[in-house]
Write an enzyme that holds these catalytic residues in place. Structure first.
Site, PDB file in Angstrom:
ATOM      1  N   ASN A 107       0.695  -1.286   0.030  1.00 44.19           N
ATOM      2  CA  ASN A 107      -0.113   0.378   0.687  1.00 44.19           C
ATOM      3  C   ASN A 107       0.643   1.177  -0.060  1.00 44.19           C
ATOM      4  O   ASN A 107       2.431   1.542   0.540  1.00 44.19           O
ATOM      5  CB  ASN A 107      -0.667  -0.202   0.969  1.00 44.19           C
ATOM      6  CG  ASN A 107      -0.510   0.504   2.326  1.00 44.19           C
ATOM      7  OD1 ASN A 107      -0.409   2.357   2.623  1.00 44.19           O
ATOM      8  ND2 ASN A 107       0.167   0.358   3.290  1.00 44.19           N
TER       9      ASN A 107
ATOM     10  N   SER B  54       6.212   6.073  11.587  1.00 44.70           N
ATOM     11  CA  SER B  54       6.615   5.223  11.025  1.00 44.70           C
ATOM     12  C   SER B  54       5.556   4.698   9.526  1.00 44.70           C
ATOM     13  O   SER B  54       6.676   3.926   9.001  1.00 44.70           O
ATOM     14  CB  SER B  54       5.988   3.560  11.976  1.00 44.70           C
ATOM     15  OG  SER B  54       4.706   3.378  12.760  1.00 44.70           O
ATOM     16  N   CYS B  55       5.180   5.720   9.599  1.00 47.06           N
ATOM     17  CA  CYS B  55       4.765   5.370   8.238  1.00 47.06           C
ATOM     18  C   CYS B  55       5.851   5.776   6.716  1.00 47.06           C
ATOM     19  O   CYS B  55       6.036   6.367   7.582  1.00 47.06           O
ATOM     20  CB  CYS B  55       3.009   6.208   7.453  1.00 47.06           C
ATOM     21  SG  CYS B  55       1.972   5.111   8.452  1.00 47.06           S
TER      22      CYS B  55
ATOM     23  N   ASN C   3       5.384  -1.013  11.625  1.00 44.50           N
ATOM     24  CA  ASN C   3       4.776  -0.940  10.854  1.00 44.50           C
ATOM     25  C   ASN C   3       5.053  -1.661   9.320  1.00 44.50           C
ATOM     26  O   ASN C   3       5.931  -2.832   9.323  1.00 44.50           O
ATOM     27  CB  ASN C   3       4.790   0.405  10.414  1.00 44.50           C
ATOM     28  CG  ASN C   3       4.062   1.428   9.741  1.00 44.50           C
ATOM     29  OD1 ASN C   3       3.262   0.614   8.455  1.00 44.50           O
ATOM     30  ND2 ASN C   3       3.359   2.110  10.140  1.00 44.50           N
ATOM     31  N   THR C   4       4.451  -1.308   8.195  1.00 39.49           N
ATOM     32  CA  THR C   4       5.269  -1.885   7.264  1.00 39.49           C
ATOM     33  C   THR C   4       6.324  -1.681   6.587  1.00 39.49           C
ATOM     34  O   THR C   4       6.914  -1.027   7.249  1.00 39.49           O
ATOM     35  CB  THR C   4       4.073  -1.345   5.791  1.00 39.49           C
ATOM     36  OG1 THR C   4       3.971   0.345   5.804  1.00 39.49           O
ATOM     37  CG2 THR C   4       2.656  -1.980   5.825  1.00 39.49           C
TER      38      THR C   4
HETATM   39  C1  LIG Z   1      -3.685   0.189   3.411  1.00 41.95           C
HETATM   40  C2  LIG Z   1      -2.972  -0.364   4.477  1.00 41.95           C
HETATM   41  C3  LIG Z   1      -3.320   1.230   5.707  1.00 41.95           C
HETATM   42  C4  LIG Z   1      -2.606   1.424   7.073  1.00 41.95           C
HETATM   43  N1  LIG Z   1      -2.769   2.246   6.896  1.00 41.95           N
HETATM   44  C5  LIG Z   1      -1.753   2.514   8.668  1.00 41.95           C
HETATM   45  C6  LIG Z   1      -2.122   4.224   9.831  1.00 41.95           C
HETATM   46  O1  LIG Z   1      -3.147   4.280   9.064  1.00 41.95           O
HETATM   47  N2  LIG Z   1      -1.116   3.805  10.509  1.00 41.95           N
HETATM   48  C7  LIG Z   1      -0.883   3.133  10.775  1.00 41.95           C
HETATM   49  O2  LIG Z   1      -0.143   2.723  12.298  1.00 41.95           O
HETATM   50  N3  LIG Z   1      -0.304   1.973  10.055  1.00 41.95           N
HETATM   51  C8  LIG Z   1      -0.897   1.970   8.463  1.00 41.95           C
HETATM   52  N4  LIG Z   1      -0.346   0.460   8.202  1.00 41.95           N
HETATM   53  C9  LIG Z   1       0.388  -0.403   9.205  1.00 41.95           C
HETATM   54  C10 LIG Z   1      -0.335  -1.487   9.454  1.00 41.95           C
HETATM   55  O3  LIG Z   1      -0.825  -0.919  10.404  1.00 41.95           O
HETATM   56  C11 LIG Z   1       0.879  -2.569  10.062  1.00 41.95           C
HETATM   57  O4  LIG Z   1       1.189  -1.973  11.130  1.00 41.95           O
HETATM   58  C12 LIG Z   1       1.616  -3.193   8.951  1.00 41.95           C
HETATM   59  O5  LIG Z   1       0.095  -3.330   7.564  1.00 41.95           O
HETATM   60  C13 LIG Z   1       1.453  -4.681   9.472  1.00 41.95           C
HETATM   61  O6  LIG Z   1       0.482  -5.635   9.912  1.00 41.95           O
HETATM   62  P1  LIG Z   1      -0.377  -6.889   8.753  1.00 41.95           P
HETATM   63  O7  LIG Z   1       0.647  -7.631   8.734  1.00 41.95           O
HETATM   64  O8  LIG Z   1      -1.082  -7.474   9.274  1.00 41.95           O
HETATM   65  O9  LIG Z   1      -0.817  -5.837   7.596  1.00 41.95           O
HETATM   66  C14 LIG Z   1      -1.310   0.678   7.289  1.00 41.95           C
HETATM   67  C15 LIG Z   1      -1.609  -0.908   6.535  1.00 41.95           C
HETATM   68  C16 LIG Z   1      -1.562  -1.341   5.470  1.00 41.95           C
HETATM   69  C17 LIG Z   1      -1.954  -1.969   4.408  1.00 41.95           C
END
Ligand SMILES: Cc1cc2nc3c(=O)[nH]c(=O)nc-3n(C[C@H](O)[C@H](O)[C@H](O)COP(=O)(O)O)c2cc1C
Length: 333
Positions: A55, A120-121, A185-186
């Site tokens: 994303n 972290s984003c 975070n990602t």
């Molecule tokens: C579409 C999308 C939007 C996200 N938006 C945020 C956000 O607004 N704030 C945040 O801290 N992390 C955001 N993340 C990161 C997720 O909270 C998470 O840290 C990351 O995706 C890893 O977890 P997962 O493997 O369960 O997806 C986002 C991830 C995705 C895929």
């Protein structure tokens, strides 16, 4: 609300900010899938398994005014559940630091139970935000301290995994007063190039920019970050996220010492958007605890924290002299 209905204990909001947010033209998130013979593509095909999410979505494009009644309404409906407000502002000026405080005060007035500071984003359109703060230890401390000044509820710092040693940024957050650390975070990444069209599988006018990888692909990497953190700060609190879709995945984080876990990609993918994942996580946890006779998570939390050691501590074949990769001479036995 649907996660709470399904029995979940806590929810973290999409990150809320005060600055104007305009996302890219076109899709913001897609899912990369793998065939049995290892082909990877974002195109939906039968007999594929989820590899990851990709994303480049920014934080919430809804203003604080939109969130305020939502937070109040959710807390009114579920007063006994944890509603954590994820917040983000910039750094480097008094105006931006004041924005962190404005967000914190507004959310806690509506009943938010804790804050998650988005440090972290990885793909912000502004350089003074997101993982750019998270990579700067001084800014991590300053922002945490500024929010702690006004916060009446716990403050969690969500750190970026894309630094050399996440322990240093966590230390900076704790120095600023953070009550817990969230990771991961990602991970910064690109979508793959389609071999037919030679275009990135996700692009706008052929152009792409670094975005974030989530989902199953990042579970082992995120666990490595968490292990570093829980080993370095054995008496602190951690929330694990990255690649979780089943209880077996979540268990990894708990065995490393996390008190809570979070799910993003799997909850987005689930056809009922979340609730099925939540139900499976809860039933998986109950089955696991029942089978082993556990009555509380505290009985197994951190059980494998001490099993992650430096490479030279791993046993070598019997009978072979081993000196940690060095000549024996000059080293104590
Ligand atoms: C579409 C999308 C939007 C996200 N938006 C945020 C956000 O607004 N704030 C945040 O801290 N992390 C955001 N993340 C990161 C997720 O909270 C998470 O840290 C990351 O995706 C890893 O977890 P997962 O493997 O369960 O997806 C986002 C991830 C995705 C895929």
């Amino acid at each position: 609300m649907r996660a709470f209905e399904a029995g979940w204990g806590g929810v973290v909001t999409k990150t809320i900010g005060l600055h104007p947010v305009t996302n890219v033209a076109g899709p913001k998130t897609k899912f990369l899938r793998s065939t049995l013979d290892g082909q990877l593509s974002m195109q939906k095909k039968p007999d594929t398994a989820l590899h990851s999410s990709w994303n480049w979505e920014l934080i919430s494009d809804k203003p604080l005014d939109w969130w305020i009644p939502k937070i109040a309404g959710i807390k009114k409906a579920y007063p006994d559940r944890m509603l954590i407000a994820s917040i983000m502002a910039g750094s480097g000026s008094d105006k931006e630091l004041a924005a962190w405080q404005t967000l914190a005060k507004a959310c806690q007035e509506q009943g938010a139970d804790a804050f998650e500071l988005n440090l972290s984003c990885p793909h912000m359109d502004r350089k003074d935000m997101g993982s750019n703060i998270g990579k700067d230890q001084e800014q991590v401390s300053i922002v945490t301290e500024v929010v702690k000044e006004v916060a009446t509820v716990p403050v969690w710092a969500k750190l970026t995994p894309s630094t050399t040693d996440i322990v240093e940024e966590a230390d900076a957050a704790f120095r600023g007063g953070a009550d817990a650390i969230v990771s991961s975070n990602t991970f910064p990444s690109l979508p793959l190039i389609d071999p037919e069209t030679l275009d990135f599988e996700m692009n706008v006018d052929g152009l792409v920019s670094s975005g974030g990888l989530g989902g199953p692909a990042i579970l082992p990497q995120s666990l490595a970050k968490m292990s570093q953190l829980t080993t370095a700060f054995a008496d602190k609190e951690f929330s694990g996220i990255g690649g979780i879709s089943t209880f077996a995945h979540a268990l990894n984080y708990m065995l490393l010492g996390c008190g809570t876990v979070q799910v993003c990609t799997a909850a987005m993918l689930d056809r009922a958007i979340g609730p099925t994942v939540v139900k499976n996580l809860i039933s998986g946890m109950h089955e696991f605890m029942e089978k082993r006779g556990y009555t509380s998570i505290e009985e197994f939390r951190g059980l494998r924290r001490g099993n992650v050691v430096v490479h030279s501590k791993i046993r070598r074949p019997e009978g072979k002299e081993y000196h940690g990769g060095h000549e024996a001479e000059g080293y104590a036995s």
